[in-house]
Motif scaffolding. Structure first.
Motif, mmCIF file in Angstrom:
data_model
loop_
_atom_site.group_PDB
_atom_site.id
_atom_site.type_symbol
_atom_site.label_atom_id
_atom_site.label_comp_id
_atom_site.label_asym_id
_atom_site.label_seq_id
_atom_site.Cartn_x
_atom_site.Cartn_y
_atom_site.Cartn_z
ATOM 1 N N ASP A 1 25.994 -5.635 -4.474
ATOM 2 C CA ASP A 1 25.083 -4.588 -4.939
ATOM 3 C C ASP A 1 23.819 -5.208 -5.519
ATOM 4 O OD1 ASP A 1 26.761 -2.528 -4.237
ATOM 5 O OD2 ASP A 1 27.618 -2.284 -6.243
ATOM 6 N N THR A 2 22.686 -4.673 -5.122
ATOM 7 C CA THR A 2 21.426 -5.031 -5.747
ATOM 8 C C THR A 2 20.749 -3.735 -6.185
ATOM 9 O OG1 THR A 2 20.219 -4.971 -3.642
ATOM 10 C CG2 THR A 2 21.138 -7.091 -4.329
ATOM 11 N N TYR A 3 19.644 -3.867 -6.904
ATOM 12 C CA TYR A 3 18.966 -2.693 -7.439
ATOM 13 C C TYR A 3 17.494 -2.719 -7.033
ATOM 14 C CZ TYR A 3 23.147 -2.275 -10.325
ATOM 15 O OH TYR A 3 24.444 -2.160 -10.745
ATOM 16 N N VAL A 4 17.006 -1.565 -6.579
ATOM 17 C CA VAL A 4 15.611 -1.416 -6.168
ATOM 18 C C VAL A 4 14.931 -0.439 -7.123
ATOM 19 C CG1 VAL A 4 14.068 -0.577 -4.359
ATOM 20 C CG2 VAL A 4 16.093 -1.916 -3.748
ATOM 21 N N LEU A 5 13.785 -0.828 -7.652
ATOM 22 C CA LEU A 5 13.033 0.024 -8.571
ATOM 23 C C LEU A 5 12.393 1.174 -7.806
ATOM 24 C CD1 LEU A 5 11.946 0.379 -11.494
ATOM 25 C CD2 LEU A 5 9.960 -0.989 -10.780
ATOM 26 N N GLY A 6 12.653 2.400 -8.261
ATOM 27 C CA GLY A 6 12.087 3.570 -7.592
ATOM 28 C C GLY A 6 10.952 4.207 -8.356
ATOM 29 N N GLU A 7 10.917 4.012 -9.681
ATOM 30 C CA GLU A 7 9.880 4.680 -10.470
ATOM 31 C C GLU A 7 9.926 4.174 -11.900
ATOM 32 O OE1 GLU A 7 9.167 8.844 -9.512
ATOM 33 O OE2 GLU A 7 9.249 9.315 -11.654
ATOM 34 N N ILE A 8 8.745 4.174 -12.548
ATOM 35 C CA ILE A 8 8.633 3.930 -13.984
ATOM 36 C C ILE A 8 7.916 5.127 -14.587
ATOM 37 C CG2 ILE A 8 7.560 2.493 -15.773
ATOM 38 C CD1 ILE A 8 7.885 0.098 -13.960
ATOM 39 N N ASN A 9 8.398 5.603 -15.739
ATOM 40 C CA ASN A 9 7.745 6.715 -16.436
ATOM 41 C C ASN A 9 7.485 6.335 -17.880
ATOM 42 O OD1 ASN A 9 7.830 9.076 -14.465
ATOM 43 N ND2 ASN A 9 9.961 8.420 -14.435
ATOM 44 N N ASN A 10 6.334 6.818 -18.418
ATOM 45 C CA ASN A 10 6.102 6.576 -19.837
ATOM 46 C C ASN A 10 5.207 7.610 -20.497
ATOM 47 O OD1 ASN A 10 3.395 5.561 -18.950
ATOM 48 N ND2 ASN A 10 3.304 4.763 -21.014
ATOM 49 N N SER A 11 4.645 8.560 -19.749
ATOM 50 C CA SER A 11 3.675 9.479 -20.357
ATOM 51 C C SER A 11 4.316 10.349 -21.431
ATOM 52 C CB SER A 11 3.040 10.359 -19.289
ATOM 53 O OG SER A 11 2.168 9.603 -18.479
ATOM 54 N N CYS A 12 5.456 10.940 -21.166
ATOM 55 C CA CYS A 12 6.102 11.805 -22.153
ATOM 56 C C CYS A 12 7.595 11.858 -21.866
ATOM 57 C CB CYS A 12 5.483 13.196 -22.125
ATOM 58 S SG CYS A 12 5.973 14.205 -23.526
ATOM 59 N N VAL A 13 8.246 10.731 -22.027
ATOM 60 C CA VAL A 13 9.676 10.647 -21.737
ATOM 61 C C VAL A 13 10.457 11.406 -22.808
ATOM 62 C CG1 VAL A 13 11.641 9.100 -21.542
ATOM 63 C CG2 VAL A 13 9.438 8.451 -20.545
ATOM 64 N N GLY A 14 11.301 12.341 -22.380
ATOM 65 C CA GLY A 14 12.092 13.117 -23.318
ATOM 66 C C GLY A 14 13.492 12.559 -23.483
ATOM 67 N N PHE A 15 14.089 12.844 -24.645
ATOM 68 C CA PHE A 15 15.468 12.406 -24.874
ATOM 69 C C PHE A 15 16.221 13.449 -25.701
ATOM 70 C CE2 PHE A 15 12.593 10.349 -27.873
ATOM 71 C CZ PHE A 15 13.136 10.662 -29.111
ATOM 72 N N THR A 16 15.957 14.726 -25.421
ATOM 73 C CA THR A 16 16.549 15.787 -26.226
ATOM 74 C C THR A 16 18.069 15.838 -26.102
ATOM 75 O OG1 THR A 16 16.148 17.352 -24.423
ATOM 76 C CG2 THR A 16 14.483 17.208 -26.132
ATOM 77 N N SER A 17 18.597 15.405 -24.965
ATOM 78 C CA SER A 17 20.051 15.451 -24.772
ATOM 79 C C SER A 17 20.770 14.299 -25.473
ATOM 80 C CB SER A 17 20.391 15.406 -23.272
ATOM 81 O OG SER A 17 19.808 16.476 -22.580
ATOM 82 N N LEU B 1 6.001 2.453 -25.889
ATOM 83 C CA LEU B 1 6.957 2.743 -26.960
ATOM 84 C C LEU B 1 8.250 3.321 -26.385
ATOM 85 C CD1 LEU B 1 7.654 3.089 -29.988
ATOM 86 C CD2 LEU B 1 6.585 5.359 -29.859
ATOM 87 N N ILE B 2 8.114 4.360 -25.550
ATOM 88 C CA ILE B 2 9.271 4.989 -24.905
ATOM 89 C C ILE B 2 8.987 5.020 -23.405
ATOM 90 C CG2 ILE B 2 10.818 6.979 -24.872
ATOM 91 C CD1 ILE B 2 9.458 7.918 -27.477
ATOM 92 N N TRP B 3 9.879 4.443 -22.611
ATOM 93 C CA TRP B 3 9.640 4.423 -21.177
ATOM 94 C C TRP B 3 10.964 4.327 -20.432
ATOM 95 C CZ3 TRP B 3 9.715 -0.584 -18.340
ATOM 96 C CH2 TRP B 3 10.020 -1.678 -19.158
ATOM 97 N N THR B 4 10.916 4.620 -19.168
ATOM 98 C CA THR B 4 12.128 4.570 -18.349
ATOM 99 C C THR B 4 11.854 3.816 -17.059
ATOM 100 O OG1 THR B 4 11.640 6.670 -17.219
ATOM 101 C CG2 THR B 4 12.983 6.776 -19.229
ATOM 102 N N ALA B 5 12.889 3.234 -16.523
ATOM 103 C CA ALA B 5 12.849 2.607 -15.203
ATOM 104 C C ALA B 5 14.024 3.146 -14.399
ATOM 105 C CB ALA B 5 12.933 1.081 -15.320
#
Length: 353
Positions: free
Chosen positions: A314-330, A298-302
């Motif tokens: 320029d190319t882009y390399v994936l460093g991490e994926i998060n999804n357990s409890c991604v915050g967006f308070t800001s 539902l909510i995740w980041t790359a």
């Protein structure tokens, strides 16, 4: 159909406001209510797991987990068991423990190392023996980054390089470094550099491998990390905003966390057209390799780092994926909570169609 979604939290923790909730929890709850559904918060406690299951399984169509795994009373096992039981009972899990492990575990990078997203020499160590046997050779190919499976704000993420610059230039790739080789090791949590011998550092890192879900991911250091890490925040399949996280200048700084002094710039997705085009093509690949039934959380980041392409582009390399409890308070003023509510309801309706 109950037309109801429960939002799980736990009591206490540094992520809570004066009302006892995460700052992004009640905006999600209120947005679900504004859309005509019922929503409420339930605090998980291991002593009430059976009672919670009985109530939630009968009265709700879906759950949204807003729990940081490191702050669960009694450890993760009881909470994950509850979420699994609820999903098995027919609730839409956002996210299920399986999704959390698939997308949140650091070895997601290893599962993608046969794609253009991740360097092919990215590997994972699941036992101490393989780590001690392999890492002395891995380090002969250049600077490496070791990432533990758990932790946050850069804890247990180490940039590792040979202390002797001449040795780094002359060492034979594929050879095996002796245990007394001197290293410079910088932890992302605070950008502080520590002196170790190879043997002592590996012994220190054993703590990250031992225990439930323990592992270390080993990937090459990307020198352009000093230009910043680019995070895409997703709600389902929709990119909502992009954060350019630039490490503090000077010294050995490479961490892009606020705690370590990094600066954040928030952009709309269209400000990064090349990254967005690449990620749009990559999302189906990520979903098929990591998720069940090609679903994304539902909510995740790359998080991406800049790298140089074969022709200097320029190319882009994936460093991490998060999804357990991604915050967006800001970013509440961007209306993300409304997008979360809309997507959560869409998924619940689709399951019950």
């Amino acid at each position: 159909m109950n037309k109801a979604i429960v939002v799980f939290e736990v009591e206490g923790g540094s992520d809570k406001g004066p009302d006892g909730h995460r700052k992004d929890t009640m905006p999600i709850v209120n947005s679900i209510k504004d859309a005509g559904w019922h929503a409420e918060v339930v605090y998980f406690h291991p002593d009430k797991a059976d009672e919670i299951f009985d109530t939630v399984s009968k009265n709700f169509d879906a759950y949204i987990s807003r729990v940081n795994p490191g702050s669960i009373p009694g450890g993760e096992k009881g909470y994950m068991t509850l979420l699994t039981k609820l999903a098995d009972a027919g609730l839409v899990g956002m996210s299920t423990p399986a999704d959390m492990m698939a997308y949140g575990a650091k070895d997601a990078l290893v599962k993608l190392n046969d794609t253009p997203l991740v360097p092919e020499d990215t590997a994972a160590y699941y036992d101490v023996e393989s780590f001690h046997n392999t890492f002395p050779t891995s380090l002969t190919y250049g600077e490496r980054v070791l990432k533990q499976n758990r932790g946050s704000t850069g804890e247990g993420i180490w940039r590792v390089r040979l202390a002797d610059a001449d040795l780094a230039k002359s060492v034979e790739p594929g050879s095996k470094l002796p245990l007394d080789t001197k290293l410079k090791c910088t932890e992302a949590v605070d950008n502080k550099t520590h002196d170790y011998t190879l043997g002592d550092f590996m012994d220190f890192c054993d703590q990250y491998i031992i225990g439930d879900n323990g592992m270390l991911v080993d990937m090459r250091f990307m020198p352009r990390i000093v230009e910043g890490e680019i995070r895409i925040l997703m709600v389902g399949d929709e990119p909502v905003f992009i954060v350019h996280k630039k490490p503090a200048a000077g010294g050995d700084s490479f961490s892009a966390t606020l705690f370590s002094g990094a600066t954040y710039t928030y952009d709309k997705p269209e400000a990064w057209p090349d990254l967005l085009e690449m990620f749009d093509k990559a999302r189906p690949v990520i979903a098929s390799k990591l998720g069940e039934n090609d679903n994304v959380p539902l909510i995740w980041t790359a998080d991406f780092m800049l790298a140089d392409g074969e022709d200097g582009e320029d190319t882009y390399v994936l460093g991490e994926i998060n999804n357990s409890c991604v915050g967006f308070t800001s970013e509440l003023d961007m209306g993300i909570q409304e997008k979360v509510a809309k997507e959560a309801i869409r998924r619940a309706e689709a399951k019950n169609a």
